[in-house]
Write a protein that holds these residues in place. Structure first.
Motif, PDB file in Angstrom:
ATOM      1  N   UNK A 373       0.834  -1.216   0.000  1.00 43.66           N
ATOM      2  CA  UNK A 373       0.000   0.000   0.000  1.00 43.66           C
ATOM      3  C   UNK A 373       0.858   1.251   0.000  1.00 43.66           C
ATOM      4  N   UNK A 374       1.962   1.220   0.750  1.00 43.47           N
ATOM      5  CA  UNK A 374       2.855   2.388   0.795  1.00 43.47           C
ATOM      6  C   UNK A 374       3.460   2.646  -0.582  1.00 43.47           C
ATOM      7  N   UNK A 375       3.943   1.601  -1.229  1.00 45.32           N
ATOM      8  CA  UNK A 375       4.565   1.734  -2.551  1.00 45.32           C
ATOM      9  C   UNK A 375       3.557   2.290  -3.554  1.00 45.32           C
ATOM     10  N   UNK A 376       2.361   1.732  -3.545  1.00 43.89           N
ATOM     11  CA  UNK A 376       1.304   2.161  -4.475  1.00 43.89           C
ATOM     12  C   UNK A 376       0.937   3.623  -4.238  1.00 43.89           C
ATOM     13  N   UNK A 377       0.887   4.037  -2.969  1.00 43.98           N
ATOM     14  CA  UNK A 377       0.488   5.416  -2.669  1.00 43.98           C
ATOM     15  C   UNK A 377       1.594   6.402  -3.013  1.00 43.98           C
ATOM     16  N   UNK A 378       2.848   6.036  -2.729  1.00 43.53           N
ATOM     17  CA  UNK A 378       3.912   7.041  -2.808  1.00 43.53           C
ATOM     18  C   UNK A 378       4.634   7.094  -4.149  1.00 43.53           C
ATOM     19  N   UNK A 379       4.595   6.017  -4.917  1.00 48.90           N
ATOM     20  CA  UNK A 379       5.282   6.045  -6.219  1.00 48.90           C
ATOM     21  C   UNK A 379       4.416   6.821  -7.203  1.00 48.90           C
ATOM     22  N   UNK A 380       5.036   7.809  -7.847  1.00 49.96           N
ATOM     23  CA  UNK A 380       4.292   8.706  -8.744  1.00 49.96           C
ATOM     24  C   UNK A 380       4.603   8.331 -10.204  1.00 49.96           C
ATOM     25  N   UNK A 381       4.213   7.122 -10.590  1.00 49.89           N
ATOM     26  CA  UNK A 381       4.478   6.667 -11.956  1.00 49.89           C
ATOM     27  C   UNK A 381       3.163   6.365 -12.653  1.00 49.89           C
ATOM     28  N   UNK A 382       3.203   6.266 -13.981  1.00 52.74           N
ATOM     29  CA  UNK A 382       1.960   6.055 -14.727  1.00 52.74           C
ATOM     30  C   UNK A 382       1.324   4.719 -14.365  1.00 52.74           C
ATOM     31  N   UNK A 383       2.141   3.718 -14.014  1.00 54.53           N
ATOM     32  CA  UNK A 383       1.597   2.453 -13.510  1.00 54.53           C
ATOM     33  C   UNK A 383       2.459   1.973 -12.343  1.00 54.53           C
ATOM     34  N   UNK A 384       1.807   1.559 -11.278  1.00 57.44           N
ATOM     35  CA  UNK A 384       2.486   1.007 -10.107  1.00 57.44           C
ATOM     36  C   UNK A 384       1.948  -0.401  -9.922  1.00 57.44           C
ATOM     37  N   UNK A 385       2.852  -1.368  -9.891  1.00 59.71           N
ATOM     38  CA  UNK A 385       2.463  -2.771  -9.989  1.00 59.71           C
ATOM     39  C   UNK A 385       2.942  -3.529  -8.760  1.00 59.71           C
TER      40      UNK A 385
END
Lengths: 437, 437
Positions: A373-385
């Motif tokens: 959840x942290x990675x998904x919330x904080x990574x600002x990329x067009x797709x987070x997988x």
């Protein structure tokens, strides 16, 4: 791809009549396509699908025309300095023509985006308001050697109610002309404007610059090719540009990663098709798992032919790695090369991606819900997988159908761009005499 | 509004140390706000709404501070050459402060756009894919004299998860400083980054140019003001610009119009608030209805204080009209002036709008279903309205809530722009080890 370069100092009317003629020709072409775009905006789904189906049949029926033209391009390729891989991308055969035709059939099967109501309501004063999807207008595609882009781009633009100006590479000119002739022949037959899809056939590279200066006729430019081509298009375009510069994609293997899954994902993300934008370039490994996991992963990557470039700590664990240089963290290798770094924490991984990534696609491998959840919330990329290959950032894989490119911008569209991303909206309001009080 | 002009030849480091300092200061400001934007993107709806509520209370509680600052601006207004209307727009009082506070409360009541799932699905291979709404990042507002824009813009940006750089007019500087101080004081108290809303306080007009050159820190520029301000921002901005240049809006009175409704609509569209972008500038009347309807409409418009400028045919019907000049068809009067033309058909009306309109808002008045559908399909404007005033092209009226501006572009957002239009999306993919085959 030198012939696609945008002239940085285009010749002008003042010093060159031929240049003035080229500029006027570009203007006429763009005006013609703009006019066709107004009819395209009103075209029904039946006519658009009929054209896609007729074009699919015609590609197969007229395969010999295409193959003959393609043979001329392939024969000239060595004199243009194309290497074996580039010649392979350029070469058509019956199977590849069949794939192009199937792509048209698949685009025909997608829903027509035009007219879709994206928002609606009845206002307190009785006004009925709807926001509906409309085409952008004229799309200018600038691309490199694969001739199938000519067919795919024309199809996606027409299906989304747009008109298209196509500019392929000089090395594929005969192939593109043959493909375009077939597509254009079917336009009028299906009741669509004959100038809805035009091919730029001059090899004068100043033509691209002239067209990019015509925002009154062209609504969107889409460059597909190397970063220098894209930067030049962005620098010269007076209209919006749909693009990404680079895909420096990272896989972060968390301390709570499933080791088998992590290995499978990094091998696929790096080696399945290393020359594409959603392939991984960077592997970040949590310190807690690095000593046990990295040696096995390195073995699997080596078996797939991947060269590893590690930081000191990674190299201490897998001594066969090359030492990574500072610029390796900022490089899109587009090859079987992977930069490997050991990180202290998920925060370190996120910070590394923020500093060196290209906001394209990042994967975390973990069994830890909080980390995911942290990675998904904080990574600002067009797709987070989470727990899957970076290679899934793709229109087909995400369920958009055909894709015209991947955008890393936030304005308009982000990620894979399909039919909807080539549209805008308009508000339609029905009343019975309402006025503002 | 000379102080808002973007310097076309900004001073450079080479020739002016003060200019270098200004440029560095702009860069520091933008970097600070960009950093705050990352925390803003993660801020929860509760914190954002708490800030909106606290700011609303603080505006009222600290009204004397605001009025004192505003009095300084109003006192200086004559020396800046402001006319009475401009001084009125600049002047604050308890009622207007109450309206600003109410606007904050209304924005708090809107749904939080961030995290909304705009598309989702489960792919055949088991991947769960969602496309969710995320903020754009940093928004740079450049606007003119009304101080309430400082409050509205800050509120819309924060509610949509963005950070904001605000640059108001020199004539409102003291008012804007007082308002900004109150908003900024509440940010940290509500757990939001203190630099999420910054005000540019230098009156050096080169600052705007410096900020527009920083796409790495600023994601979107929104100019609000006269056309020349907007053109300069577009020319200099290295980031996207949300804007419209002009609102040359037309009302077409069809042969099948209800005459009463037609009169009511044109009077409202022209005269209710003539200085705004969705006011009508052009009246097109079908030849079949002109002789009977136009005299009555002219009377009602005259009673509302509107000057009519007609083509030869309109003037033949209503001789009191001024003769329209060629440029009247391309002019946004922003005043009680209306250009009037008699047309042969709905096709003529559509063609006139295509040639002279600004793609902002057009209304048809008709009882004929086919005419209404044709007008709605063929007019390529951000809002197409049937039997209601052009004045309804407005975020509040269309149900978007607060509006940051109206866009006539097709790329990204078109029409009134509210919270959703200040967002982008990102794809989130959850898998359990999937790789591309």
């Amino acid at each position: 791809m030198a012939e696609l370069d945008v002239a940085t100092q285009p010749k002008t009317r003042e010093n060159d009549p031929a240049a003035a003629e080229l500029e006027a020709g570009c203007r006429d072409l763009a005006a013609r396509v703009k006019k066709a775009s107004r009819a395209m905006a009103l075209a029904g789904g039946a006519a658009k699908n009929a054209w896609l189906a007729a074009s699919a049949s015609a590609l197969v029926a007229r395969a010999s025309e295409i193959l003959e033209a393609n043979a001329r391009d392939v024969a000239a390729a060595p004199s243009l300095g194309l290497n074996a891989a580039a010649v392979d991308r350029l070469t058509l055969n019956t199977k590849r023509i069949g794939e192009m035709a199937r792509s048209l059939t698949e685009i025909a099967a997608q829903a027509d985006p035009i007219g879709e109501v994206v928002r609606s309501g009845r206002r307190p004063n009785g006004l009925e308001v709807t926001q509906v999807r409309v085409p952008l207008g004229v799309i200018f595609m600038i691309y490199e050697s694969r001739p199938n882009v000519t067919v795919d781009a024309a199809a996606i633009c027409v299906k989304s109610g747009n008109a298209a100006i196509l500019r392929g590479g000089k090395e594929a000119l005969h192939s593109n002309r043959a493909l375009h002739r077939i597509l254009a022949d079917e336009l009028a037959r299906c009741g669509l404007p004959e100038h809805a899809v035009e091919l730029v056939t001059t090899t004068d590279r100043a033509a691209v610059g002239h067209l990019l200066a015509l925002p009154e006729f062209i609504d969107l430019a889409i460059p597909r090719g190397g970063e220098s081509l894209i930067r030049r298009v962005v620098a010269e375009a007076k209209m919006p540009v749909m693009k990404h510069y680079q895909g420096i994609c990272a896989v972060y293997v968390d301390q709570a990663a499933d080791p088998e899954i992590a290995t499978r994902i990094i091998v696929n993300a790096k080696a399945q098709r290393p020359g594409v934008c959603n392939a991984a370039e960077t592997l970040l490994v949590h310190r807690a798992i690095a000593p046990t996991w990295l040696p096995k992963a390195a073995e699997a990557l080596a078996a797939a032919g991947v060269e590893l470039r590690g930081d000191a700590e990674a190299k201490a664990i897998v001594p066969s790695m090359t030492a990574a240089t500072a610029e390796d963290w900022d490089t899109e290798f587009l090859d079987k090369i992977l930069a490997v770094k050991v990180v202290d924490s998920i925060d370190d991984a996120i910070a590394h991606i923020g500093r060196h990534g290209s906001s394209h696609t990042e994967t975390i491998v973990t069994r830890d819900l909080a980390a995911a959840r942290k990675f998904v919330a904080e990574i600002d990329s067009s797709a987070v997988i989470v727990n899957a290959s970076t290679r899934f950032n793709d229109g087909g894989q995400l369920g958009l159908g055909a894709e015209i490119g991947i955008s890393t911008d936030k304005y308009h569209a982000r990620g894979p761009c399909g039919l909807n991303e080539l549209t805008s909206t308009k508000w339609i309001v029905y009343g019975d005499g309402q006025i503002r009080e």
